[in-house]
Write a protein that holds these residues in place. Structure first.
Motif, PDB file in Angstrom:
ATOM      1  N   LEU A 290      86.157 109.772  44.072  1.00 26.99           N
ATOM      2  CA  LEU A 290      87.348 110.121  43.299  1.00 26.99           C
ATOM      3  C   LEU A 290      86.956 110.589  41.900  1.00 26.99           C
ATOM      4  CD1 LEU A 290      90.476 110.146  43.083  1.00 26.99           C
ATOM      5  CD2 LEU A 290      90.312 107.808  42.182  1.00 26.99           C
ATOM      6  N   GLU A 291      86.054 109.875  41.270  1.00 28.86           N
ATOM      7  CA  GLU A 291      85.619 110.268  39.920  1.00 28.86           C
ATOM      8  C   GLU A 291      84.907 111.613  39.961  1.00 28.86           C
ATOM      9  OE1 GLU A 291      83.200 108.471  36.058  1.00 28.86           O
ATOM     10  OE2 GLU A 291      83.403 107.271  37.890  1.00 28.86           O
ATOM     11  N   ARG A 292      84.070 111.831  40.983  1.00 25.83           N
ATOM     12  CA  ARG A 292      83.364 113.120  41.112  1.00 25.83           C
ATOM     13  C   ARG A 292      84.359 114.252  41.299  1.00 25.83           C
ATOM     14  NH1 ARG A 292      80.873 116.373  45.270  1.00 25.83           N
ATOM     15  NH2 ARG A 292      81.618 115.013  46.938  1.00 25.83           N
ATOM     16  N   PHE A 293      85.372 114.034  42.140  1.00 22.45           N
ATOM     17  CA  PHE A 293      86.374 115.063  42.394  1.00 22.45           C
ATOM     18  C   PHE A 293      87.168 115.377  41.131  1.00 22.45           C
ATOM     19  CE2 PHE A 293      90.751 116.219  43.475  1.00 22.45           C
ATOM     20  CZ  PHE A 293      90.534 117.347  44.246  1.00 22.45           C
ATOM     21  N   LEU A 294      87.622 114.339  40.421  1.00 25.09           N
ATOM     22  CA  LEU A 294      88.451 114.562  39.239  1.00 25.09           C
ATOM     23  C   LEU A 294      87.664 115.217  38.103  1.00 25.09           C
ATOM     24  CD1 LEU A 294      90.650 111.330  39.147  1.00 25.09           C
ATOM     25  CD2 LEU A 294      91.224 113.592  40.027  1.00 25.09           C
ATOM     26  N   ASN A 295      86.403 114.852  37.944  1.00 23.69           N
ATOM     27  CA  ASN A 295      85.577 115.499  36.918  1.00 23.69           C
ATOM     28  C   ASN A 295      85.402 116.979  37.233  1.00 23.69           C
ATOM     29  OD1 ASN A 295      85.226 113.178  35.424  1.00 23.69           O
ATOM     30  ND2 ASN A 295      83.296 112.622  36.409  1.00 23.69           N
ATOM     31  N   PHE A 296      85.158 117.281  38.506  1.00 19.33           N
ATOM     32  CA  PHE A 296      84.976 118.677  38.934  1.00 19.33           C
ATOM     33  C   PHE A 296      86.261 119.474  38.749  1.00 19.33           C
ATOM     34  CE2 PHE A 296      85.720 121.821  42.256  1.00 19.33           C
ATOM     35  CZ  PHE A 296      84.618 122.645  42.128  1.00 19.33           C
ATOM     36  N   ILE A 297      87.360 118.955  39.306  1.00 13.32           N
ATOM     37  CA  ILE A 297      88.611 119.698  39.296  1.00 13.32           C
ATOM     38  C   ILE A 297      89.167 119.804  37.884  1.00 13.32           C
ATOM     39  CG2 ILE A 297      90.432 117.967  39.618  1.00 13.32           C
ATOM     40  CD1 ILE A 297      89.892 120.958  41.890  1.00 13.32           C
ATOM     41  N   GLY A 298      88.931 118.779  37.067  1.00 15.68           N
ATOM     42  CA  GLY A 298      89.399 118.830  35.688  1.00 15.68           C
ATOM     43  C   GLY A 298      88.762 119.965  34.915  1.00 15.68           C
ATOM     44  N   GLU A 299      87.468 120.182  35.128  1.00 23.96           N
ATOM     45  CA  GLU A 299      86.761 121.269  34.449  1.00 23.96           C
ATOM     46  C   GLU A 299      87.230 122.629  34.966  1.00 23.96           C
ATOM     47  OE1 GLU A 299      82.178 122.876  33.804  1.00 23.96           O
ATOM     48  OE2 GLU A 299      82.527 120.838  34.502  1.00 23.96           O
ATOM     49  N   VAL A 300      87.427 122.734  36.280  1.00 17.47           N
ATOM     50  CA  VAL A 300      87.886 124.003  36.861  1.00 17.47           C
ATOM     51  C   VAL A 300      89.266 124.360  36.332  1.00 17.47           C
ATOM     52  CG1 VAL A 300      88.541 125.166  39.004  1.00 17.47           C
ATOM     53  CG2 VAL A 300      86.494 123.752  38.948  1.00 17.47           C
ATOM     54  N   PHE A 301      90.195 123.397  36.337  1.00 23.73           N
ATOM     55  CA  PHE A 301      91.553 123.660  35.888  1.00 23.73           C
ATOM     56  C   PHE A 301      91.598 123.981  34.399  1.00 23.73           C
ATOM     57  CE2 PHE A 301      93.954 121.092  39.389  1.00 23.73           C
ATOM     58  CZ  PHE A 301      93.425 121.949  40.335  1.00 23.73           C
ATOM     59  N   ALA A 302      90.804 123.266  33.617  1.00 20.24           N
ATOM     60  CA  ALA A 302      90.820 123.470  32.165  1.00 20.24           C
ATOM     61  C   ALA A 302      90.362 124.869  31.786  1.00 20.24           C
ATOM     62  CB  ALA A 302      89.946 122.424  31.480  1.00 20.24           C
ATOM     63  N   ASN A 303      89.441 125.436  32.561  1.00 21.24           N
ATOM     64  CA  ASN A 303      88.889 126.754  32.241  1.00 21.24           C
ATOM     65  C   ASN A 303      89.611 127.896  32.944  1.00 21.24           C
ATOM     66  OD1 ASN A 303      86.862 125.678  30.563  1.00 21.24           O
ATOM     67  ND2 ASN A 303      85.580 125.230  32.325  1.00 21.24           N
ATOM     68  N   SER A 304      90.546 127.573  33.837  1.00 21.63           N
ATOM     69  CA  SER A 304      91.251 128.611  34.577  1.00 21.63           C
ATOM     70  C   SER A 304      92.275 129.286  33.674  1.00 21.63           C
ATOM     71  CB  SER A 304      91.963 127.999  35.782  1.00 21.63           C
ATOM     72  OG  SER A 304      92.734 128.971  36.442  1.00 21.63           O
ATOM     73  N   PRO A 305      92.257 130.625  33.591  1.00 21.61           N
ATOM     74  CA  PRO A 305      93.230 131.324  32.743  1.00 21.61           C
ATOM     75  C   PRO A 305      94.610 131.310  33.383  1.00 21.61           C
ATOM     76  CG  PRO A 305      91.922 132.902  33.978  1.00 21.61           C
ATOM     77  CD  PRO A 305      91.341 131.544  34.286  1.00 21.61           C
ATOM     78  N   PHE A 306      95.644 131.434  32.551  1.00 25.01           N
ATOM     79  CA  PHE A 306      97.010 131.516  33.050  1.00 25.01           C
ATOM     80  C   PHE A 306      97.497 132.960  33.125  1.00 25.01           C
ATOM     81  CE2 PHE A 306      97.447 127.038  31.362  1.00 25.01           C
ATOM     82  CZ  PHE A 306      97.538 126.456  32.608  1.00 25.01           C
ATOM     83  N   PHE A 307      96.838 133.847  32.362  1.00 27.78           N
ATOM     84  CA  PHE A 307      97.256 135.241  32.343  1.00 27.78           C
ATOM     85  C   PHE A 307      96.054 136.146  32.562  1.00 27.78           C
ATOM     86  CE2 PHE A 307      99.970 132.971  29.236  1.00 27.78           C
ATOM     87  CZ  PHE A 307     101.150 133.009  29.961  1.00 27.78           C
ATOM     88  N   VAL A 308      96.290 137.286  33.225  1.00 32.15           N
ATOM     89  CA  VAL A 308      95.236 138.273  33.461  1.00 32.15           C
ATOM     90  C   VAL A 308      95.829 139.651  33.189  1.00 32.15           C
ATOM     91  CG1 VAL A 308      93.970 136.905  35.166  1.00 32.15           C
ATOM     92  CG2 VAL A 308      95.835 138.397  35.921  1.00 32.15           C
ATOM     93  N   THR A 309      94.966 140.645  33.054  1.00 31.33           N
ATOM     94  CA  THR A 309      95.478 141.992  32.852  1.00 31.33           C
ATOM     95  C   THR A 309      96.095 142.502  34.151  1.00 31.33           C
ATOM     96  OG1 THR A 309      93.433 143.123  33.490  1.00 31.33           O
ATOM     97  CG2 THR A 309      93.646 142.457  31.176  1.00 31.33           C
ATOM     98  N   ALA A 310      97.042 143.424  34.011  1.00 31.46           N
ATOM     99  CA  ALA A 310      97.685 143.997  35.191  1.00 31.46           C
ATOM    100  C   ALA A 310      96.668 144.681  36.089  1.00 31.46           C
ATOM    101  CB  ALA A 310      98.771 144.984  34.753  1.00 31.46           C
ATOM    102  N   GLU A 311      95.663 145.314  35.473  1.00 32.33           N
ATOM    103  CA  GLU A 311      94.637 146.005  36.265  1.00 32.33           C
ATOM    104  C   GLU A 311      93.855 145.015  37.115  1.00 32.33           C
ATOM    105  OE1 GLU A 311      95.157 146.407  33.048  1.00 32.33           O
ATOM    106  OE2 GLU A 311      95.981 148.443  33.023  1.00 32.33           O
TER     107      GLU A 311
END
Length: 438
Positions: A290-311
């Motif tokens: 559980l700790e391994r999963f949450l550490n991994f997913i927390g980093e992925v979600f934190a760095n995931s952008p919410f907006f991208v260019t239309a292109e």
């Protein structure tokens, strides 16, 4: 206020491309092995009739985990707290509380260690949820105008959170169980979702802000309206990272199931050494995975952008979906694609399907033509479909409108996956003089 010029809300195709870079290392095979061991040990303790609490717990342990990832997070928190309660000495079977044998003394020592492990796991889950919630809210506020509107929204959120905590405190003071408390916490989480959606559409608690929304980027409003759509971008998270979390939810349910059944039957059947060993190993594997999963997913979600260019969004939609797009048509609304055709004998084709839902799976569809004088001609009569493929060659230039209609629905939105092609006629090349001379 951060600029959103040229940006569109993150798409599922973009998230898919982004997550390709972050594959989760497979969850330990020990998770499924130990979950099965715990379930089989619990079944050996079955005796009819089952107490109501144990009967409901068995049903939950035998059911599929919730589909939503955040609901699984709450479910894990709930089960951890229930297990910690079972591991408190005041909730042990009376015989074990007396610790009259060396075996009982050893078991008591092990149970104390297991409770410490779950206490650490609870802090990890709580920290993850808090950071994730703050990350989304702070991102939204980054793109809001930095004036009184942002202040109003922050004040509203703080007031709402104080009221929610007061609700929880009142429930606890009235003797509410852990199950009751988490049912309320999940209800409050769904209210947060609705509130975020209301900000996007300026309804509900935000309707007084409608006339002040000038200056709030439309891309931000679009994003917070669709962030939690059933078939929206977050579905990519569930497909990529849901299965390991579902396995952990099932595992923690079976840890609780075995402990609950063991306490219920303790006076008749004491825990055996091999069962205690399996329980210890299961807790260790659950907590570490559980700790391994949450550490991994927390980093992925934190760095995931919410907006991208239309292109970027358009290019990736084509790559990931073979040119298909997905959209949600709200109840009482329509969605259309307009094509300007300059040459007769152009080829127009469509292919669409309503993504399967729990209730209604059809949507109205028609195609019409509008000429330069504004005269309209129905090309494909209106009909309701679950899916359809069609095509035709144009005999008139002008504007062609493909319309998906959900105006007849009062309550249910429809998610559709569609592709529209417009191909001009192929013109044979005129042979050159040089070519004829040859």
């Amino acid at each position: 206020m951060a600029s959103t010029n040229g940006l569109v809300p993150i798409t599922r195709a973009f998230l898919s491309s982004y997550y390709d870079k972050y594959p989760f290392p497979p969850i330990s095979s020990d998770v499924s092995r130990l979950t099965d061991d715990l379930y089989n040990m619990s079944k050996h303790l079955l005796q009819s009739p089952l107490p109501e609490g144990e009967r409901l717990l068995l049903q939950e342990a035998e059911s599929e985990a919730p589909h939503k990832m955040d609901e699984n997070m709450w479910k894990n928190r709930e089960q951890i707290e229930e297990i910690m309660l079972l591991l408190e000495s005041s909730h042990w079977p009376k015989t074990l509380q007396r610790q009259s044998t060396p075996e009982d003394v050893e078991l008591a020592r092990v149970l104390g260690q297991l409770r410490d492990k779950f206490e650490c796991a609870l802090k990890v889950v709580e920290s993850f949820q808090s950071k994730n919630s703050n990350n989304i809210f702070n991102t939204v506020m980054t793109y809001m105008p930095q004036d009184f509107r942002g202040t109003l929204i922050r004040q509203q959120r703080e007031r709402s959170e104080r009221n929610k905590q007061a609700e929880v405190d009142a429930l606890v003071n009235l003797g509410g169980t852990i199950r009751d408390r988490y049912a309320l916490l999940w209800k409050q989480q769904m209210e947060r979702r609705r509130t975020l959606s209301q900000l996007g559409s300026a309804t509900g608690v935000y309707k007084t802000l409608v006339k002040y929304l000038v200056g709030v980027p439309q891309v931000l409003l679009d994003f917070i309206r669709q962030i939690n759509d059933d078939h929206g971008p977050m579905e990519e998270q569930r497909q990529r990272y849901g299965p390991p979390l579902y396995a952990l939810t099932k595992m923690v349910l079976n840890i609780r199931l075995f402990l609950s059944f063991s306490w219920w039957r303790f006076e008749d059947i004491k825990m055996q050494k091999n069962q205690i060993s399996i329980l210890e190993e299961a807790v260790q594997v659950y907590v570490s995975e559980l700790e391994r999963f949450l550490n991994f997913i927390g980093e992925v979600f934190a760095n995931s952008p919410f907006f991208v260019t239309a292109e970027e969004a358009g290019a990736l939609e084509g790559i990931k979906n073979g040119g298909y797009s997905e959209t949600t048509v709200a109840a009482g609304k329509t969605h259309e694609v307009s094509l300007t055709v300059e040459t007769v004998n152009s080829y127009i084709a469509w292919d669409f399907s309503v993504l399967q839902g729990k209730i209604s799976t059809d949507i109205g569809f028609c195609v019409e033509h509008t000429d330069s004088s504004g005269h309209k001609t129905l090309i494909l009569p209106y009909r309701r479909y679950e899916s359809d493929q069609g095509n035709f060659f144009t005999v008139m230039a002008g504007n062609y409108r493909l319309l998906w209609d959900n105006s007849y629905s009062t309550f249910f939105k429809k998610a559709i996956r569609y592709k529209v092609d417009c191909i001009p006629p192929v013109v044979e090349p005129v042979p050159s003089t040089a070519g004829e001379a040859k």
